[in-house]
Write a protein that holds these residues in place. Sequence first.
Motif, PDB file in Angstrom:
ATOM      1  N   THR A 134      38.420  17.026 -23.857  1.00  0.00           N
ATOM      2  CA  THR A 134      39.721  16.242 -24.094  1.00  0.00           C
ATOM      3  C   THR A 134      40.860  17.691 -23.927  1.00  0.00           C
ATOM      4  O   THR A 134      40.960  18.347 -25.177  1.00  0.00           O
ATOM      5  N   ILE A 135      41.326  17.614 -22.714  1.00  0.00           N
ATOM      6  CA  ILE A 135      42.433  18.923 -22.606  1.00  0.00           C
ATOM      7  C   ILE A 135      43.618  18.338 -22.146  1.00  0.00           C
ATOM      8  O   ILE A 135      44.755  19.090 -21.749  1.00  0.00           O
ATOM      9  N   THR A 136      43.974  16.996 -22.643  1.00  0.00           N
ATOM     10  CA  THR A 136      45.079  16.126 -22.115  1.00  0.00           C
ATOM     11  C   THR A 136      45.383  16.363 -20.551  1.00  0.00           C
ATOM     12  O   THR A 136      44.921  17.163 -19.789  1.00  0.00           O
ATOM     13  N   GLU A 137      46.568  15.326 -20.450  1.00  0.00           N
ATOM     14  CA  GLU A 137      46.585  15.048 -18.917  1.00  0.00           C
ATOM     15  C   GLU A 137      47.062  16.471 -18.155  1.00  0.00           C
ATOM     16  O   GLU A 137      46.661  16.682 -17.022  1.00  0.00           O
ATOM     17  N   GLY A 138      47.976  17.246 -18.815  1.00  0.00           N
ATOM     18  CA  GLY A 138      48.389  18.521 -18.356  1.00  0.00           C
ATOM     19  C   GLY A 138      47.270  19.690 -17.942  1.00  0.00           C
ATOM     20  O   GLY A 138      47.807  20.577 -17.409  1.00  0.00           O
ATOM     21  N   GLY A 139      46.083  19.509 -18.588  1.00  0.00           N
ATOM     22  CA  GLY A 139      45.145  20.606 -18.477  1.00  0.00           C
ATOM     23  C   GLY A 139      44.252  20.445 -17.327  1.00  0.00           C
ATOM     24  O   GLY A 139      43.506  21.521 -16.967  1.00  0.00           O
ATOM     25  N   TYR A 140      44.419  19.369 -16.445  1.00  0.00           N
ATOM     26  CA  TYR A 140      43.658  19.257 -15.228  1.00  0.00           C
ATOM     27  C   TYR A 140      44.036  20.010 -14.108  1.00  0.00           C
ATOM     28  O   TYR A 140      43.449  19.827 -12.921  1.00  0.00           O
ATOM     29  N   ASP A 194      39.745  11.766 -21.393  1.00  0.00           N
ATOM     30  CA  ASP A 194      41.257  11.931 -21.691  1.00  0.00           C
ATOM     31  C   ASP A 194      41.785  10.850 -20.866  1.00  0.00           C
ATOM     32  O   ASP A 194      41.254  10.109 -20.209  1.00  0.00           O
ATOM     33  N   ASN A 195      43.073  10.430 -21.137  1.00  0.00           N
ATOM     34  CA  ASN A 195      43.769   9.087 -20.810  1.00  0.00           C
ATOM     35  C   ASN A 195      44.162   9.271 -19.368  1.00  0.00           C
ATOM     36  O   ASN A 195      45.479   9.727 -18.998  1.00  0.00           O
ATOM     37  N   ILE A 196      43.352   9.482 -18.439  1.00  0.00           N
ATOM     38  CA  ILE A 196      43.714   9.549 -16.965  1.00  0.00           C
ATOM     39  C   ILE A 196      42.881   8.355 -16.284  1.00  0.00           C
ATOM     40  O   ILE A 196      41.792   8.369 -16.654  1.00  0.00           O
ATOM     41  N   GLU A 197      43.602   7.787 -15.495  1.00  0.00           N
ATOM     42  CA  GLU A 197      42.727   6.582 -14.620  1.00  0.00           C
ATOM     43  C   GLU A 197      41.709   7.458 -13.842  1.00  0.00           C
ATOM     44  O   GLU A 197      42.066   8.575 -13.204  1.00  0.00           O
ATOM     45  N   HIS A 198      40.722   6.923 -13.649  1.00  0.00           N
ATOM     46  CA  HIS A 198      39.468   7.176 -12.977  1.00  0.00           C
ATOM     47  C   HIS A 198      39.328   8.681 -13.422  1.00  0.00           C
ATOM     48  O   HIS A 198      39.112   9.654 -12.398  1.00  0.00           O
ATOM     49  N   ASP A 201      36.430  10.705 -11.779  1.00  0.00           N
ATOM     50  CA  ASP A 201      36.496  10.943 -10.240  1.00  0.00           C
ATOM     51  C   ASP A 201      37.662  12.005  -9.981  1.00  0.00           C
ATOM     52  O   ASP A 201      37.443  12.883  -9.087  1.00  0.00           O
ATOM     53  N   MET A 202      38.605  11.942 -10.714  1.00  0.00           N
ATOM     54  CA  MET A 202      39.650  13.095 -10.437  1.00  0.00           C
ATOM     55  C   MET A 202      39.027  14.437 -10.937  1.00  0.00           C
ATOM     56  O   MET A 202      39.280  15.491 -10.162  1.00  0.00           O
ATOM     57  N   ALA A 203      38.320  14.374 -12.146  1.00  0.00           N
ATOM     58  CA  ALA A 203      37.659  15.808 -12.375  1.00  0.00           C
ATOM     59  C   ALA A 203      36.813  16.245 -11.184  1.00  0.00           C
ATOM     60  O   ALA A 203      36.778  17.375 -11.069  1.00  0.00           O
ATOM     61  N   ARG A 204      36.008  15.450 -10.800  1.00  0.00           N
ATOM     62  CA  ARG A 204      35.207  15.753  -9.738  1.00  0.00           C
ATOM     63  C   ARG A 204      35.750  16.250  -8.559  1.00  0.00           C
ATOM     64  O   ARG A 204      35.499  17.487  -7.692  1.00  0.00           O
ATOM     65  N   LYS A 205      36.965  15.591  -8.000  1.00  0.00           N
ATOM     66  CA  LYS A 205      37.703  15.927  -7.114  1.00  0.00           C
ATOM     67  C   LYS A 205      38.423  17.540  -7.474  1.00  0.00           C
ATOM     68  O   LYS A 205      38.357  18.337  -6.487  1.00  0.00           O
ATOM     69  N   MET A 206      38.884  17.592  -8.556  1.00  0.00           N
ATOM     70  CA  MET A 206      39.603  19.004  -8.727  1.00  0.00           C
ATOM     71  C   MET A 206      38.405  20.054  -8.950  1.00  0.00           C
ATOM     72  O   MET A 206      38.678  21.148  -8.321  1.00  0.00           O
ATOM     73  N   LEU A 207      37.485  19.882  -9.441  1.00  0.00           N
ATOM     74  CA  LEU A 207      36.250  21.076  -9.437  1.00  0.00           C
ATOM     75  C   LEU A 207      35.731  21.301  -8.028  1.00  0.00           C
ATOM     76  O   LEU A 207      35.495  22.476  -7.888  1.00  0.00           O
ATOM     77  N   LEU A 208      35.520  20.369  -7.376  1.00  0.00           N
ATOM     78  CA  LEU A 208      35.207  20.619  -6.000  1.00  0.00           C
ATOM     79  C   LEU A 208      36.212  21.307  -5.134  1.00  0.00           C
ATOM     80  O   LEU A 208      35.589  22.235  -4.525  1.00  0.00           O
ATOM     81  N   THR A 209      37.528  20.936  -5.302  1.00  0.00           N
ATOM     82  CA  THR A 209      38.613  21.734  -4.740  1.00  0.00           C
ATOM     83  C   THR A 209      38.532  23.137  -5.032  1.00  0.00           C
ATOM     84  O   THR A 209      38.476  23.965  -4.182  1.00  0.00           O
ATOM     85  N   PHE A 210      38.347  23.349  -6.283  1.00  0.00           N
ATOM     86  CA  PHE A 210      38.466  24.873  -6.712  1.00  0.00           C
ATOM     87  C   PHE A 210      37.072  25.462  -6.260  1.00  0.00           C
ATOM     88  O   PHE A 210      37.138  26.596  -5.560  1.00  0.00           O
ATOM     89  N   ASN A 230      33.202   7.846 -15.063  1.00  0.00           N
ATOM     90  CA  ASN A 230      34.603   7.490 -15.571  1.00  0.00           C
ATOM     91  C   ASN A 230      34.425   7.130 -17.102  1.00  0.00           C
ATOM     92  O   ASN A 230      33.333   6.362 -17.241  1.00  0.00           O
ATOM     93  N   SER A 231      35.402   7.237 -17.934  1.00  0.00           N
ATOM     94  CA  SER A 231      35.333   6.667 -19.399  1.00  0.00           C
ATOM     95  C   SER A 231      36.844   6.246 -19.763  1.00  0.00           C
ATOM     96  O   SER A 231      37.691   7.101 -19.167  1.00  0.00           O
ATOM     97  N   MET A 232      36.602   5.350 -20.616  1.00  0.00           N
ATOM     98  CA  MET A 232      38.046   4.925 -21.170  1.00  0.00           C
ATOM     99  C   MET A 232      37.933   5.127 -22.766  1.00  0.00           C
ATOM    100  O   MET A 232      36.847   4.637 -23.355  1.00  0.00           O
ATOM    101  N   VAL A 233      38.813   5.730 -23.304  1.00  0.00           N
ATOM    102  CA  VAL A 233      38.701   6.305 -24.667  1.00  0.00           C
ATOM    103  C   VAL A 233      39.972   5.635 -25.362  1.00  0.00           C
ATOM    104  O   VAL A 233      41.087   5.683 -24.803  1.00  0.00           O
ATOM    105  N   ASP A 234      39.571   5.330 -26.888  1.00  0.00           N
ATOM    106  CA  ASP A 234      40.803   4.731 -27.470  1.00  0.00           C
ATOM    107  C   ASP A 234      40.610   4.901 -29.081  1.00  0.00           C
ATOM    108  O   ASP A 234      39.522   4.394 -29.321  1.00  0.00           O
TER     109      ASP A 234
END
Length: 494
Positions: A134-140, A194-198, A201-210, A230-234
């Motif tokens: 949980t690093i907030t939207e800006g942490g990715y 974190d509150n990000i759609e998919h 999938d987003m984290a996978r894309k970012m980590l693989l790109t790096f 993917n997960s939805m938290v609330d």
Amino acid sequence: MKTPIQLQQQNLAALKNGLPVPTYNRADNKIGIVHIGVGGFHRAHEAYYLQQLRQLGEASDWGICGIGLREADAKLHDIFKKQDHLYTLMVKHPDGKIEPEVIGSIVDFKMGVTDPEPVIARMADADTRIVSLTITEGGYNFNPTTGEFNFDNPDIQHELRHPNDPRTVYGFLTAALQRRRDNGLPAFTILICDNIEHNGDMARKMLLTFAEVQNPPLATWIAQEVRFPNSMVDRITPVTTPADIETLAQDFGVIDAWPVTCEPFIQWVVEDKFSNGRPAFEKVGVQFVPDVGPYEKMKLRLLNAGHSVLGLLGVLHGHPTINACMEDETFVTYLRAFMDTEATPILGDIEGIDLDDYKDTLLQRFANPNIKDSVNRICSESSAKLPKFLIATIHENIATGGSIKFATLVIAAWCYYSDKGMDRHGHPIEISDAMGTELHEAAKQTTTDPLAFIRQESLFGTLVKNERFTKLYTEAVQQIYEDPNIKKYMKELM
């Protein structure tokens, strides 16, 4: 009244008559989960779910080791060390009732800022099977409009040159995964909370790109072996106040330097795709599904966007908290109109969910007078939140010919907020945003160029080129600059 007792492992027996405490042997816990970003939300959510599972006598090999990657995490590290990694979760009900519980599922905490090696070693340990974040939207580290990885970040550039001296989450993940690969160990799951759609999938894309730039063979291994469900938290989790600490000491006899407060509602929907096992969270109410996408979108576009609607309009009006907004009929009616006419039409049918009931529940949760979630907290880091929560809804409604007037007024309010930094009474507003300087510089040009604020393509995409949006926005922003009485314009739209 008896003297309050310091929260520590050795004092749990003395505390158990006043509130629930861990009944399991914390010394037996193996560390199976490493969590990066141990804020209030994690402690009210994943760590709470694990506590409930441990109280059932299960999951002894799934203890949590918290990780701090920021200097600011040192305060929690020091408090945890003093309190044997125990903390109190204070559930606040609408009727004023407070239910505290001592949580013991976090059993260690390491700071990666000062010494990366112990963190890498912990993540690379064979017992670690999940790394959650949980690093907030800006942490990715991605552009909110293009969705592409930001290689211009100086810390990322450092990690590309010095892979064994990580600074960001990506550097730590690749260092640990490389070590696991070298040692013949299976990959861990990377679980985003974190509150990000998919979000997976987003984290996978970012980590693989790096990783493809830093270490191409490792990137191939990650793509094959690491799962990113993917997960939805609330769960609404306001900032802890000195009054909360005092209440805990005076009413419940517990001295806790950093308890966590939250609402009763809790939800977690997760895709059941794990690399190396997982706790039996379904036994304590977590919902595992094949596709979390519809649930994510529902929550982001209704709850999170609804929070931002109330926050940005409320802060200009002068309401201090979300529940104060909900005591104002104009705000309640406006929020429901936004939800019904702009958010709901783009969601479609969601299996097992009655959207009207869900929206009714949201209004009740927002109105909880015992939570007192500050509008300043909700407005913080809006540049990371609004593109996903609200601006995406505007884009979709433009494409379908749907209503955009309610969301557009919120964007105009955000411009005024970013420019003036004060409410309609002239009282200063505390603004916390990584893009605060850029937002202010763009917004302050509004008087000479009404569209200056929305020319920030990284946030708004092509909205500045859409005639229907720019007409509504220009009218709204000019009205607010002439007279920041936001309720007047809210009423005109309803």
